[in-house]
Every structure is written in C-alpha cells, then in structure tokens.
Design a protein around this motif. Structure first.
Motif, PDB file in Angstrom:
ATOM      1  N   LEU A  17       0.761  -1.231  -0.077  1.00 33.41           N
ATOM      2  CA  LEU A  17      -0.027  -0.084  -0.153  1.00 33.41           C
ATOM      3  C   LEU A  17       0.743   1.353  -0.157  1.00 33.41           C
ATOM      4  O   LEU A  17       1.782   1.388   0.840  1.00 33.41           O
ATOM      5  N   ARG A  18       0.559   2.338  -1.151  1.00 27.58           N
ATOM      6  CA  ARG A  18       1.409   3.180  -1.166  1.00 27.58           C
ATOM      7  C   ARG A  18       0.569   4.848  -1.014  1.00 27.58           C
ATOM      8  O   ARG A  18       0.158   5.092  -1.823  1.00 27.58           O
ATOM      9  N   GLY A  19       0.626   5.043   0.297  1.00 26.95           N
ATOM     10  CA  GLY A  19      -0.048   6.424   0.755  1.00 26.95           C
ATOM     11  C   GLY A  19      -1.347   6.522   0.414  1.00 26.95           C
ATOM     12  O   GLY A  19      -1.852   7.683  -0.116  1.00 26.95           O
ATOM     13  N   ILE A  20      -2.212   5.837   0.670  1.00 29.22           N
ATOM     14  CA  ILE A  20      -3.493   5.938   0.291  1.00 29.22           C
ATOM     15  C   ILE A  20      -4.525   6.508   1.507  1.00 29.22           C
ATOM     16  O   ILE A  20      -4.364   6.160   2.514  1.00 29.22           O
ATOM     17  N   SER A  21      -5.360   7.492   1.060  1.00 28.91           N
ATOM     18  CA  SER A  21      -6.052   8.186   1.607  1.00 28.91           C
ATOM     19  C   SER A  21      -7.636   8.237   0.826  1.00 28.91           C
ATOM     20  O   SER A  21      -7.621   8.391  -0.098  1.00 28.91           O
ATOM     21  N   ALA A  22      -8.439   7.999   1.932  1.00 26.62           N
ATOM     22  CA  ALA A  22      -9.926   8.339   1.404  1.00 26.62           C
ATOM     23  C   ALA A  22     -10.657   8.068   2.715  1.00 26.62           C
ATOM     24  O   ALA A  22     -10.474   8.195   3.652  1.00 26.62           O
ATOM     25  N   GLU A  23     -11.953   8.565   2.184  1.00 22.21           N
ATOM     26  CA  GLU A  23     -13.296   8.891   3.189  1.00 22.21           C
ATOM     27  C   GLU A  23     -14.421   7.645   2.869  1.00 22.21           C
ATOM     28  O   GLU A  23     -14.735   7.456   1.524  1.00 22.21           O
ATOM     29  N   PHE A  24     -14.811   7.027   3.809  1.00 26.01           N
ATOM     30  CA  PHE A  24     -15.901   6.170   3.571  1.00 26.01           C
ATOM     31  C   PHE A  24     -17.148   6.498   4.418  1.00 26.01           C
ATOM     32  O   PHE A  24     -17.150   6.759   5.627  1.00 26.01           O
ATOM     33  N   ASN A  25     -18.311   6.834   3.791  1.00 26.30           N
ATOM     34  CA  ASN A  25     -19.190   7.335   4.223  1.00 26.30           C
ATOM     35  C   ASN A  25     -20.376   6.602   5.106  1.00 26.30           C
ATOM     36  O   ASN A  25     -20.686   5.655   4.425  1.00 26.30           O
ATOM     37  N   GLU A  26     -21.068   7.086   5.996  1.00 30.15           N
ATOM     38  CA  GLU A  26     -22.191   6.395   6.788  1.00 30.15           C
ATOM     39  C   GLU A  26     -23.234   6.189   5.918  1.00 30.15           C
ATOM     40  O   GLU A  26     -23.625   7.134   5.086  1.00 30.15           O
ATOM     41  N   GLY A  27     -24.227   5.230   5.839  1.00 26.38           N
ATOM     42  CA  GLY A  27     -25.386   4.767   5.089  1.00 26.38           C
ATOM     43  C   GLY A  27     -25.219   4.799   3.895  1.00 26.38           C
ATOM     44  O   GLY A  27     -25.948   4.566   2.867  1.00 26.38           O
ATOM     45  N   MET A  28     -23.957   4.280   3.299  1.00 23.97           N
ATOM     46  CA  MET A  28     -23.405   4.077   1.952  1.00 23.97           C
ATOM     47  C   MET A  28     -22.677   2.816   2.131  1.00 23.97           C
ATOM     48  O   MET A  28     -22.058   2.352   2.920  1.00 23.97           O
ATOM     49  N   CYS A  29     -22.761   2.117   0.958  1.00 21.89           N
ATOM     50  CA  CYS A  29     -21.891   0.958   0.569  1.00 21.89           C
ATOM     51  C   CYS A  29     -20.568   1.627  -0.199  1.00 21.89           C
ATOM     52  O   CYS A  29     -20.582   1.967  -1.320  1.00 21.89           O
ATOM     53  N   ASN A  30     -19.479   1.583   0.490  1.00 21.47           N
ATOM     54  CA  ASN A  30     -18.303   1.918   0.023  1.00 21.47           C
ATOM     55  C   ASN A  30     -17.418   0.743  -0.428  1.00 21.47           C
ATOM     56  O   ASN A  30     -17.092  -0.089   0.354  1.00 21.47           O
ATOM     57  N   LEU A  31     -17.263   0.886  -1.795  1.00 19.63           N
ATOM     58  CA  LEU A  31     -16.542  -0.473  -2.230  1.00 19.63           C
ATOM     59  C   LEU A  31     -15.033   0.038  -2.618  1.00 19.63           C
ATOM     60  O   LEU A  31     -14.665   0.837  -3.150  1.00 19.63           O
ATOM     61  N   ILE A  32     -14.273  -1.205  -2.269  1.00 18.11           N
ATOM     62  CA  ILE A  32     -12.683  -1.092  -2.674  1.00 18.11           C
ATOM     63  C   ILE A  32     -12.438  -2.076  -3.761  1.00 18.11           C
ATOM     64  O   ILE A  32     -12.795  -3.383  -3.538  1.00 18.11           O
TER      65      ILE A  32
END
Length: 250
Positions: A17-32
C-alpha cells in the motif's frame, strides 16, 4: 464516517500500500475494488487492525484507531461487524450459536435477550427458524446470510465485508448485494466492501475506491465509473465485463 490518511504497508521488500487516503461515508456501500494483488484486502485488514500500517492513520468518527492502545481498540471493535470471504462460521456450532458468539463475548445480556437478538437477525436475513442447523447443512448463500446475521448482531456502526459473492452463483450474488445495501441504509451503517465483482460495483457502489499497484487510482460512484477517462480503471472494468460475458456463455 471512516477516514484513512497516507496508509503505507510493506511486507519485507514488497510495498503493498502506497500512501492511500480516502473517506468512507455512513449510510453508504463503500467499495474497494481492483485486480488481484492491488492491495484491497490488505487495506481492509489495516482498517480493522489485523495489520499495522507503517505510516498513516485510520479514524472512526474522529477517533484515531491507529493510535489507540489495546483496551481502547476493544471499544471501537465492539462497533465493528465483519463478514469474511469464507463466512468463517464455526463448524461445530449451530446457526444460533454462531450468531450468539459475539453477544457472549462482548455483552452481559441474559440468555433470553441474546436469543431475541439472534432471532431478530435471522429474520432480517430471511433465515427465520434455521437456528438449529449446522453450517454443513447450509448452502453457500445461506452461509453468507448467517455471516451477515452474525456481523449485525452487535448492531454495528461499521460493517466490513470481504468478497461477499465469492463462490456464489449470479442470482444468489444479487440477493447478497441487495441485503447488504438494505441493511446499510436501514441502520445507517458505514459499510466497506472489498470486491472484484462488477455486478456488485454497478449495483451497490455508492462510493468506490479503485486500487492499482497499491495506490488509489480513482474514487467516485457507480454512476460516474462508466464515464471515467482513467486508463487503469477502464482496463479493469473492460476485463471484468469480458470475463463475465465469457463465463455466461459456458
């Protein structure tokens, strides 16, 4: 909300993993999403503390999980539900006992209260009355639903799901996807799903993070993914659709 900042993870000389930044929001299906070896499952494991990143932070509604001590992490983990790729049911336990396992571990509820919660969860995943069956008596789709029932037994704020449709036929996969989305929206859960299934991406992908070679290459919704000019993502989407079409012909 879950927020990750500058996550780096190595195994020996392999920089996964190389410097990963992200937001995962409530009430949502956040897919990787991403190809094999892109770092999807490693990122998920870093988020729940199964791996420790070399650098970066993972925050649950402002709580920096990576900086918490063991006891403080337990409090956060009580708010997390997990569905593993293999469902990870205990073969020697009944459906009821499997779902009750986290309640026995983390609550002081009496037997009646725990059984009521088990029955509620079974009803929610359309498996009412299956309490006394063992995993060996269940189909693959039923095992996944029991896994979901166990994952929501503690009424989690955060739900992590690793390859929910692995080994399932297309019809059952749709049922599992729809169930995950319904539960996410109904209980306003922050759900994080690791998948390579493009049907899942297009069906429930409210917020999608695409990884390639250990880096975040793209982020957006399933409505935006068809219009991206990101070459890595387009190659992944095309290859996935081609492979699915080939399978459908067999």
């Amino acid at each position: 909300m879950i927020e990750i900042k500058n996550i780096n993870k190595t195994f020996g000389e392999n920089h996964v993993l190389r410097g990963i930044s992200a937001e995962f929001n409530e009430g949502m299906c956040n897919l990787i999403i991403g190809g094999s070896g892109s770092g999807k499952t490693t990122l998920l494991k870093c988020m729940v503390g199964l791996h420790e990143p070399e650098t970066g932070s993972v925050s649950y509604d402002g709580r920096d999980f990576t900086r918490l001590n063991f006891e403080a992490r337990i409090d956060v983990r009580k708010e997390i539900g997990m569905l593993f790729q293999s469902s990870a049911l205990f073969d020697s336990m009944t459906v009821e006992e499997n779902i009750m396992f986290p309640l026995n571990m983390f609550t002081d509820q009496n037997r009646k209260e725990k059984l009521e919660r088990v029955n509620f969860c079974l009803d929610r995943v359309n498996l009412e009355g299956k309490n006394k069956l063992f995993p060996s008596e269940l189909s693959g789709g039923m095992k996944k639903r029991v896994g979901i029932a166990r994952a929501i037994s503690m009424q989690p704020k955060y739900l992590f799901v690793d390859e929910p449709n692995s080994g399932l036929d297309p019809k059952t996969s749709i049922v599992i996807d729809e169930l995950i989305k319904e539960i996410t929206e109904e209980y306003t859960i922050t759900t994080v799903v690791v998948t390579h299934d493009m049907n899942s991406v297009m069906g429930i992908g409210d917020n999608i993070i695409f990884l390639a070679n250990g880096q975040k290459e793209w982020q957006g919704s399933n409505k935006e993914i068809a219009h991206t000019d990101n070459k890595e993502l387009n190659d992944f989407v095309f290859a996935s659709k081609f492979m699915q079409a080939a399978k459908d012909k067999l």
